[in-house]
Motif scaffolding. Structure first.
Motif, PDB file in Angstrom:
ATOM      1  N   ILE A 231      -1.369  15.525  -8.722  1.00  0.00           N
ATOM      2  CA  ILE A 231      -1.958  14.491  -7.862  1.00  0.00           C
ATOM      3  C   ILE A 231      -2.829  13.609  -8.743  1.00  0.00           C
ATOM      4  CG2 ILE A 231      -3.792  16.100  -7.125  1.00  0.00           C
ATOM      5  CD1 ILE A 231      -3.750  14.576  -4.415  1.00  0.00           C
ATOM      6  N   VAL A 232      -2.535  12.312  -8.752  1.00  0.00           N
ATOM      7  CA  VAL A 232      -3.178  11.389  -9.693  1.00  0.00           C
ATOM      8  C   VAL A 232      -3.667  10.150  -8.955  1.00  0.00           C
ATOM      9  CG1 VAL A 232      -1.747  12.178 -11.617  1.00  0.00           C
ATOM     10  CG2 VAL A 232      -0.999  10.219 -10.248  1.00  0.00           C
ATOM     11  N   PRO A 233      -4.688   9.464  -9.484  1.00  0.00           N
ATOM     12  CA  PRO A 233      -5.164   8.230  -8.842  1.00  0.00           C
ATOM     13  C   PRO A 233      -4.223   7.064  -9.105  1.00  0.00           C
ATOM     14  CG  PRO A 233      -6.411   8.646 -10.846  1.00  0.00           C
ATOM     15  CD  PRO A 233      -5.533   9.839 -10.644  1.00  0.00           C
ATOM     16  N   ALA A 234      -4.157   6.145  -8.142  1.00  0.00           N
ATOM     17  CA  ALA A 234      -3.396   4.907  -8.320  1.00  0.00           C
ATOM     18  C   ALA A 234      -4.031   4.082  -9.440  1.00  0.00           C
ATOM     19  CB  ALA A 234      -3.373   4.125  -7.021  1.00  0.00           C
ATOM     20  N   GLN A 235      -3.228   3.224 -10.043  1.00  0.00           N
ATOM     21  CA  GLN A 235      -3.714   2.416 -11.155  1.00  0.00           C
ATOM     22  C   GLN A 235      -3.986   0.964 -10.769  1.00  0.00           C
ATOM     23  OE1 GLN A 235      -0.869   2.885 -14.356  1.00  0.00           O
ATOM     24  NE2 GLN A 235      -1.232   5.076 -14.535  1.00  0.00           N
ATOM     25  N   LEU A 236      -3.275   0.445  -9.769  1.00  0.00           N
ATOM     26  CA  LEU A 236      -3.392  -0.973  -9.449  1.00  0.00           C
ATOM     27  C   LEU A 236      -4.436  -1.268  -8.374  1.00  0.00           C
ATOM     28  CD1 LEU A 236       0.396  -1.890  -9.514  1.00  0.00           C
ATOM     29  CD2 LEU A 236      -1.277  -2.080 -11.341  1.00  0.00           C
ATOM     30  N   ARG A 237      -4.845  -0.237  -7.658  1.00  0.00           N
ATOM     31  CA  ARG A 237      -5.928  -0.338  -6.669  1.00  0.00           C
ATOM     32  C   ARG A 237      -5.741  -1.521  -5.724  1.00  0.00           C
ATOM     33  NH1 ARG A 237     -10.701   1.509 -10.906  1.00  0.00           N
ATOM     34  NH2 ARG A 237      -9.897   3.611 -11.177  1.00  0.00           N
ATOM     35  N   ASN A 238      -6.752  -2.399  -5.616  1.00  0.00           N
ATOM     36  CA  ASN A 238      -6.709  -3.447  -4.598  1.00  0.00           C
ATOM     37  C   ASN A 238      -5.663  -4.530  -4.855  1.00  0.00           C
ATOM     38  OD1 ASN A 238      -8.740  -2.232  -3.107  1.00  0.00           O
ATOM     39  ND2 ASN A 238     -10.372  -3.361  -4.131  1.00  0.00           N
ATOM     40  N   ASP A 239      -5.084  -4.553  -6.045  1.00  0.00           N
ATOM     41  CA  ASP A 239      -4.047  -5.544  -6.345  1.00  0.00           C
ATOM     42  C   ASP A 239      -2.661  -5.077  -5.898  1.00  0.00           C
ATOM     43  OD1 ASP A 239      -6.069  -6.966  -7.544  1.00  0.00           O
ATOM     44  OD2 ASP A 239      -5.459  -6.501  -9.597  1.00  0.00           O
ATOM     45  N   ALA A 240      -2.540  -3.796  -5.543  1.00  0.00           N
ATOM     46  CA  ALA A 240      -1.221  -3.204  -5.332  1.00  0.00           C
ATOM     47  C   ALA A 240      -0.448  -3.853  -4.189  1.00  0.00           C
ATOM     48  CB  ALA A 240      -1.359  -1.697  -5.093  1.00  0.00           C
ATOM     49  N   GLY A 241      -1.120  -4.194  -3.093  1.00  0.00           N
ATOM     50  CA  GLY A 241      -0.418  -4.753  -1.946  1.00  0.00           C
ATOM     51  C   GLY A 241       0.264  -6.069  -2.279  1.00  0.00           C
ATOM     52  N   ILE A 242      -0.452  -6.958  -2.954  1.00  0.00           N
ATOM     53  CA  ILE A 242       0.102  -8.269  -3.319  1.00  0.00           C
ATOM     54  C   ILE A 242       1.242  -8.098  -4.317  1.00  0.00           C
ATOM     55  CG2 ILE A 242      -0.402 -10.419  -4.556  1.00  0.00           C
ATOM     56  CD1 ILE A 242      -3.229 -10.292  -3.334  1.00  0.00           C
ATOM     57  N   ILE A 243       1.024  -7.272  -5.344  1.00  0.00           N
ATOM     58  CA  ILE A 243       2.044  -7.084  -6.379  1.00  0.00           C
ATOM     59  C   ILE A 243       3.297  -6.430  -5.793  1.00  0.00           C
ATOM     60  CG2 ILE A 243       2.583  -5.839  -8.510  1.00  0.00           C
ATOM     61  CD1 ILE A 243      -0.400  -6.234  -9.287  1.00  0.00           C
ATOM     62  N   GLY A 244       3.092  -5.418  -4.941  1.00  0.00           N
ATOM     63  CA  GLY A 244       4.233  -4.751  -4.333  1.00  0.00           C
ATOM     64  C   GLY A 244       4.998  -5.641  -3.380  1.00  0.00           C
ATOM     65  N   ALA A 245       4.296  -6.489  -2.633  1.00  0.00           N
ATOM     66  CA  ALA A 245       4.968  -7.421  -1.722  1.00  0.00           C
ATOM     67  C   ALA A 245       5.859  -8.371  -2.499  1.00  0.00           C
ATOM     68  CB  ALA A 245       3.930  -8.198  -0.915  1.00  0.00           C
ATOM     69  N   ALA A 246       5.350  -8.878  -3.622  1.00  0.00           N
ATOM     70  CA  ALA A 246       6.144  -9.785  -4.454  1.00  0.00           C
ATOM     71  C   ALA A 246       7.356  -9.066  -5.037  1.00  0.00           C
ATOM     72  CB  ALA A 246       5.272 -10.366  -5.560  1.00  0.00           C
ATOM     73  N   TRP A 247       7.160  -7.837  -5.500  1.00  0.00           N
ATOM     74  CA  TRP A 247       8.285  -7.089  -6.083  1.00  0.00           C
ATOM     75  C   TRP A 247       9.358  -6.816  -5.033  1.00  0.00           C
ATOM     76  CZ3 TRP A 247      11.375  -2.918  -5.661  1.00  0.00           C
ATOM     77  CH2 TRP A 247      12.119  -2.559  -6.784  1.00  0.00           C
ATOM     78  N   LEU A 248       8.955  -6.379  -3.850  1.00  0.00           N
ATOM     79  CA  LEU A 248       9.932  -6.094  -2.799  1.00  0.00           C
ATOM     80  C   LEU A 248      10.663  -7.362  -2.357  1.00  0.00           C
ATOM     81  CD1 LEU A 248       7.866  -3.524  -0.708  1.00  0.00           C
ATOM     82  CD2 LEU A 248       9.984  -3.056  -1.953  1.00  0.00           C
ATOM     83  N   ALA A 249       9.950  -8.487  -2.316  1.00  0.00           N
ATOM     84  CA  ALA A 249      10.598  -9.741  -1.951  1.00  0.00           C
ATOM     85  C   ALA A 249      11.661 -10.121  -2.981  1.00  0.00           C
ATOM     86  CB  ALA A 249       9.561 -10.847  -1.822  1.00  0.00           C
ATOM     87  N   SER A 250      11.331  -9.948  -4.237  1.00  0.00           N
ATOM     88  CA  SER A 250      12.258 -10.366  -5.293  1.00  0.00           C
ATOM     89  C   SER A 250      13.461  -9.440  -5.407  1.00  0.00           C
ATOM     90  CB  SER A 250      11.530 -10.421  -6.649  1.00  0.00           C
ATOM     91  OG  SER A 250      11.185  -9.117  -7.087  1.00  0.00           O
ATOM     92  N   HIS A 251      13.346  -8.209  -4.894  1.00  0.00           N
ATOM     93  CA  HIS A 251      14.437  -7.245  -4.982  1.00  0.00           C
ATOM     94  C   HIS A 251      15.098  -6.990  -3.625  1.00  0.00           C
ATOM     95  CE1 HIS A 251      12.374  -6.541  -8.778  1.00  0.00           C
ATOM     96  NE2 HIS A 251      13.472  -5.980  -9.206  1.00  0.00           N
ATOM     97  N   HIS A 252      14.795  -7.831  -2.667  1.00  0.00           N
ATOM     98  CA  HIS A 252      15.375  -7.642  -1.339  1.00  0.00           C
ATOM     99  C   HIS A 252      16.880  -7.861  -1.366  1.00  0.00           C
ATOM    100  CE1 HIS A 252      15.740  -7.657   3.003  1.00  0.00           C
ATOM    101  NE2 HIS A 252      16.387  -8.813   2.953  1.00  0.00           N
ATOM    102  N   ARG A 253      17.602  -6.958  -0.687  1.00  0.00           N
ATOM    103  CA  ARG A 253      19.060  -7.081  -0.580  1.00  0.00           C
ATOM    104  C   ARG A 253      19.399  -7.558   0.814  1.00  0.00           C
ATOM    105  NH1 ARG A 253      18.064  -2.112  -2.970  1.00  0.00           N
ATOM    106  NH2 ARG A 253      18.688  -1.910  -5.135  1.00  0.00           N
ATOM    107  N   SER A 254      19.932  -8.729   0.926  1.00  0.00           N
ATOM    108  CA  SER A 254      20.276  -9.298   2.239  1.00  0.00           C
ATOM    109  C   SER A 254      21.595  -8.739   2.751  1.00  0.00           C
ATOM    110  CB  SER A 254      20.359 -10.802   2.137  1.00  0.00           C
ATOM    111  OG  SER A 254      21.260 -11.195   1.140  1.00  0.00           O
TER     112      SER A 254
END
Length: 254
Positions: A231-254
């Motif tokens: 069990i380990v701490p997250a590394q991106l903390r408060n930036d994670a939501g924005i970064i993850g949203a962008a990553w998921l958008a760019s990898h979305h399969r329609s």
């Protein structure tokens, strides 16, 4: 020609934050913008602020890529099915169509914990792990995201398990409860041990990643936890939501 980036926007109960994301580096390409969440946080009111953020970054983002947007809710094929820390009028709304109409761009809407988890899996504490990974954000409630082989299983909502007479386990084990009840770190860890131990018995994760603001104090409670999985701490903390949203958008399969 200047490099274009993908915009991520994280809608929370108190603030709406956005930034262009450099997906090669997994970090903001420029400073984020934050606007208070409106008191009447209806879809229409929030969409106005999202449109403002998109307009502010229009020169910095790739027009061919969707904008990634998180909401604190279950999102099933673009439709919001629950509402935590936002107006109940979100339930049943086609959020992707609404946001797309408001900003004139394609949009991908995802659960906020799923977005944070995706960021940790691709740029943070879960990077390279091809097993079963649980990312849990401990804050006002408990958000969860599950991954197998790096692929997201959306909307797991494991913070709402019924356990030991608690109808909603986050009302017993979230960080907000620790603060409200003035629990010591060891007392809180006993509750986390019961919670994560139960999840281990059900899903057998290979790694557990702790997110949320309290992740930076992991040395105060993680040593009290005795789990099978690291069990380990997250590394991106408060930036994670924005970064993850962008990553998921760019990898979305329609």
């Amino acid at each position: 020609m200047a490099k274009k980036h993908v915009l991520g926007i994280d809608i929370g109960g108190s603030g709406i934050k956005g930034a262009p994301v450099d997906l090669d580096e997994g970090e903001f390409a420029t400073d984020r913008k934050r606007i208070d969440t409106p008191k009447e946080s209806t879809p229409e009111a929030v969409a106005e602020i999202v449109a403002q953020i998109v307009d502010d970054f229009s020169k910095d983002i790739d027009k061919s890529s969707p904008v990634g947007i998180t909401v604190p809710a279950v999102v099933h094929h673009g439709t919001v099915r629950s509402a935590a820390n936002i107006d109940k009028s979100w339930i049943g709304s086609d959020a992707e169509s609404m946001f797309s109409a408001a900003i004139g761009r394609p949009v991908i809407v995802v659960n906020d914990a799923d977005a944070a988890g995706a960021a940790e899996m691709h740029y943070g504490a879960g990077r390279g792990n091809e097993g079963t990974v649980l990312v849990a954000t401990l804050g006002t409630g408990i958000g969860t995201a599950m991954f197998l082989g790096g692929e997201l299983l959306p909307n797991t909502e494991l913070g709402h398990l019924h356990l030991d007479g608690n109808d909603d386990i986050e009302t017993w084990a979230a960080n907000s409860v620790r603060e409200k009840e003035d629990l010591s770190w060891e007392e809180w860890a006993e509750r986390l041990q019961r919670y994560f131990g139960h999840i281990e018995d059900l899903l057998w994760p290979d790694l557990i990643v702790i997110g949320g603001g309290v992740s930076k104090k992991s040395d105060k409670y993680v040593p009290y936890l005795h789990l099978r999985a690291p069990i380990v701490p997250a590394q991106l903390r408060n930036d994670a939501g924005i970064i993850g949203a962008a990553w998921l958008a760019s990898h979305h399969r329609s």
